[in-house]
Design an enzyme around this catalytic site. Structure first.
Site, PDB file in Angstrom:
ATOM      1  N   ILE A 162      35.081  35.263  45.604  1.00  0.00           N
ATOM      2  CA  ILE A 162      33.770  36.245  46.198  1.00  0.00           C
ATOM      3  C   ILE A 162      32.656  35.570  45.603  1.00  0.00           C
ATOM      4  O   ILE A 162      32.235  35.329  44.332  1.00  0.00           O
ATOM      5  CB  ILE A 162      34.609  37.201  45.674  1.00  0.00           C
ATOM      6  CG1 ILE A 162      36.080  37.803  46.728  1.00  0.00           C
ATOM      7  CG2 ILE A 162      33.206  38.070  46.733  1.00  0.00           C
ATOM      8  CD1 ILE A 162      35.727  38.803  45.927  1.00  0.00           C
ATOM      9  N   CYS A 163      31.428  35.346  46.649  1.00  0.00           N
ATOM     10  CA  CYS A 163      30.529  35.196  46.583  1.00  0.00           C
ATOM     11  C   CYS A 163      29.061  35.880  46.050  1.00  0.00           C
ATOM     12  O   CYS A 163      29.429  37.468  47.645  1.00  0.00           O
ATOM     13  CB  CYS A 163      29.650  34.451  47.437  1.00  0.00           C
ATOM     14  SG  CYS A 163      27.960  33.902  47.150  1.00  0.00           S
ATOM     15  N   LEU A 164      28.806  36.364  44.753  1.00  0.00           N
ATOM     16  CA  LEU A 164      27.833  37.797  44.209  1.00  0.00           C
ATOM     17  C   LEU A 164      26.611  36.913  43.968  1.00  0.00           C
ATOM     18  O   LEU A 164      27.382  36.168  42.652  1.00  0.00           O
ATOM     19  CB  LEU A 164      28.756  38.725  44.026  1.00  0.00           C
ATOM     20  CG  LEU A 164      30.184  39.403  44.473  1.00  0.00           C
ATOM     21  CD1 LEU A 164      30.865  40.420  43.804  1.00  0.00           C
ATOM     22  CD2 LEU A 164      29.578  40.158  45.533  1.00  0.00           C
TER      23      LEU A 164
ATOM     24  N   THR B 235      29.376  37.000  52.998  1.00  0.00           N
ATOM     25  CA  THR B 235      29.471  35.854  52.580  1.00  0.00           C
ATOM     26  C   THR B 235      30.631  34.819  51.901  1.00  0.00           C
ATOM     27  O   THR B 235      31.238  35.166  52.727  1.00  0.00           O
ATOM     28  CB  THR B 235      29.083  36.355  50.673  1.00  0.00           C
ATOM     29  OG1 THR B 235      29.026  36.286  50.157  1.00  0.00           O
ATOM     30  CG2 THR B 235      30.399  37.380  50.843  1.00  0.00           C
ATOM     31  N   THR B 236      30.806  34.507  51.419  1.00  0.00           N
ATOM     32  CA  THR B 236      31.297  33.127  50.968  1.00  0.00           C
ATOM     33  C   THR B 236      32.909  33.858  50.390  1.00  0.00           C
ATOM     34  O   THR B 236      32.564  34.426  49.017  1.00  0.00           O
ATOM     35  CB  THR B 236      31.245  31.683  50.089  1.00  0.00           C
ATOM     36  OG1 THR B 236      30.476  31.290  50.272  1.00  0.00           O
ATOM     37  CG2 THR B 236      32.343  31.283  50.070  1.00  0.00           C
TER      38      THR B 236
END
Length: 238
Positions: free
Chosen positions: A86-88, A121-122
């Site tokens: 997860i993109c964060l 998001t990704t």
């Protein structure tokens, strides 16, 4: 292999989490690898995720906290893809924005907050509220099929089993409820009528059989009497 500073930092963070748990978040390192952590996020009330339990993993680099971890989710949730990073801003997608002061608790708090949002998001997916609610309801059953989850989070497994037993008790109570009883009462007169009709038919059949059995008897008596009379006539004439 994890660096000494990394191991000490993660051990310290785990002790801190045990001492001061974070609301709606539980996280524990793997017994065999301190760089791999497993977490459970509890869906917030007032959101489509309410009642859901979301299991996932955090993979720390060997030089943590100087580099960010990778984060993924295992439980189907309707917000993030499963088994995908997860993109964060707190994940390894953005090492430039990483702050070494951030901890496991701050990472997961940020993840939970971002989960309640709808920003793409990704690694994110777009689903309906109804789908998120359906997945939230099914989340615990899904998690409890995972051997690692069952081993690391026995309290959730116990909670799920107690909930299942409670639901079964409700089902049994509903099946024996006054509504069902009234249905059975409504059926009772029909059953009684059928039984009475059956007994009447059986009695009629007995009468018919009795008549069939008695018919030859009286005919035989009549025949004997007639033969006796015929044989007696010659004697009377003498």
């Amino acid at each position: 292999m994890a660096e000494r500073a990394c191991v000490k930092r993660l051990q310290k963070e785990y002790r801190a989490l045990c001492k001061e748990p974070v609301s709606h978040i539980v996280a524990r390192p793997s017994p065999n690898d301190i760089l791999e952590w497993h977490y459970v996020l509890e869906g917030s009330q007032g959101t489509p995720f309410a009642g859901g339990y979301y299991y996932g993993k955090i993979k720390f680099p060997s030089d943590y906290p100087f580099k960010p971890p990778g984060i993924s989710m295992t439980t189907p949730n309707g917000r993030f893809m499963t088994q995908k990073k997860i993109c964060l801003s707190m994940s390894d997608f953005h090492p430039e924005s990483w702050n070494p002061m951030w901890s496991v608790s701050s990472i997961l708090t940020g993840l939970l907050s971002f989960m309640m949002d709808s920003s793409p998001t990704t690694g994110s997916v777009n689903t309906t509220v109804a789908e998120k609610q359906r997945l939230a309801k099914a989340s615990m059953a899904f998690n409890c099929k995972n051997p690692t989850f069952r081993k690391l989070f026995p309290e959730y497994v116990e909670k799920y089993e107690e909930q299942w037993v409670s639901e079964q008790a409700v089902v049994e109570e509903v099946e024996g409820s006054p509504v069902v009883a009234r249905k059975e009462e409504n059926l009772q007169p029909l059953v009684e009528k059928k039984e009475v009709k059956r007994m009447e038919l059986a009695k009629e059949e007995e009468v018919k059989q009795a008549r069939k059995q008695s018919f030859p008897t009286w005919m035989l008596l009549l025949l004997v009497s007639f033969v006796g009379l015929v044989m007696a006539l010659p004697l009377l004439q003498l």
